[in-house]
Design a protein around this motif. Structure first.
Motif: not given
Length: 328
Positions: A275-294
């Motif tokens: 649902x669209x209500x989770x869009x802010x959460x997924x923006x946060x998810x992408x921000x987190x994963x953008x700073x993860x080192x695999x």
């Protein structure tokens, strides 16, 4: 001058110190058919059925997305999954809830291959997955900062750039206050979209991990890049015919394979429908994963496996994620 002296550089190391990076099979696409919460099961499961009705409109798109970049005539491998919230709100039992979700999905022609429970991405057995992800974050130091803000390990806050500076250090009775300066997103975009994310909160019962952080762990698990000492942490448990789902969420494995003929749970790419209500959460998810080192060994292993199949794999983890946000 005598005989030539040969110098041998001999290193002794325990075999346990050289850890093997476990290899796992990959589907081409992991499709998440939603997150499910307590409110989805009220009113005769009407909201649950409505969700699957909206998701079913996109089923024909999945093969095309999974086939992108594959050699001609090759059939894509696709697996489906869904997650149940048993971390923030416990409701019902696995024995009740999971069959209800399966039945609602089947009404719209959807097959659910795997189910995961959210609490297991906070901690799986003796491994605190959420903390492990936080430990892998490499936060870029904002420019022109004084270090007055506590580090991530203390504050629990992560941003995608430079926050608005505080002026607490300005001398008293300063005739001309320092001018306000806006927050700034990293990467020098034309116009910043700044985000500040709370990764956890300290509460009387202990640390509570944020939904966005648990969702980031979930995405890394689906992408097959989450390891502990070289081993895959969460392995799907195949539900064999006749096996009953437990009556306690804590007794349910982290990931359960509901469909015995399902393709691999892990995938080169993920698609998440919600649902669209989770869009802010997924923006946060992408921000987190953008700073993860695999770990390089894991990243290289996935890239090598993808290359052997002729699958184009983006270098950046976040570029392997896709979404469909569905309105009500």
């Amino acid at each position: 001058m005598g005989d030539r002296v040969m110098i041998a550089d001999v290193r002794f190391q325990e075999s346990a110190a050289v850890r093997r990076t476990e290899n796992v099979p990959y589907s081409h696409l992991s499709v998440e058919l939603g997150h499910f919460y307590a409110e989805d099961f009220g009113d005769g499961h009407r909201e649950l059925r409505n969700k699957f009705a909206r998701i079913a409109d996109w089923v024909d798109v999945f093969p095309g997305l999974a086939r992108r970049g594959l050699r001609a005539q090759r059939q894509p491998r696709i697996s489906t999954c869904f997650m149940v919230d048993d971390y923030f709100h416990r409701f019902g039992t696995p024995h009740e809830v999971i069959p209800q979700v399966q039945e609602a999905a089947a009404e719209h022609g959807l097959v659910l291959d795997y189910v995961a429970r959210e609490s297991s991405f906070a901690q799986h057995r003796d491994v605190e997955l959420a903390r492990r992800l936080v430990d892998t974050l490499v936060v870029e130091p904002p420019r022109h900062t004084t270090g007055s803000r506590p580090p991530l390990s203390e504050s629990g806050w992560l941003s995608n750039g430079q926050r608005t500076p505080t002026h607490l250090d300005a001398p008293a009775m300063t005739p001309l206050p320092r001018p306000w300066s806006p927050p700034m997103q990293s990467g020098d975009p034309r116009h910043s979209i700044f985000i500040d994310i709370e990764l956890w909160s300290e509460e009387p019962q202990g640390r509570v991990w944020a939904c966005a952080l648990l969702a980031a762990v979930w995405q890394m698990t689906r992408l097959g890049v989450l390891r502990h000492r070289g081993e895959t942490i969460t392995q799907p448990h195949l539900l064999v015919p006749g096996e009953q789902l437990p009556d306690d969420w804590d007794e349910l494995p982290s990931i359960v394979q509901l469909n015995p003929s399902a393709r691999s749970f892990w995938a080169y790419r993920t698609l998440t429908l919600m649902d669209t209500q989770y869009l802010p959460v997924e923006l946060a998810v992408r921000t987190i994963l953008g700073q993860v080192v695999v770990p390089p060994a894991v990243n290289g292993q996935v890239a090598e496996r993808a290359a052997s199949e002729g699958v184009p794999l983006p270098d950046e983890l976040v570029d392997r994620l896709s979404y469909v946000f569905i309105g009500g």
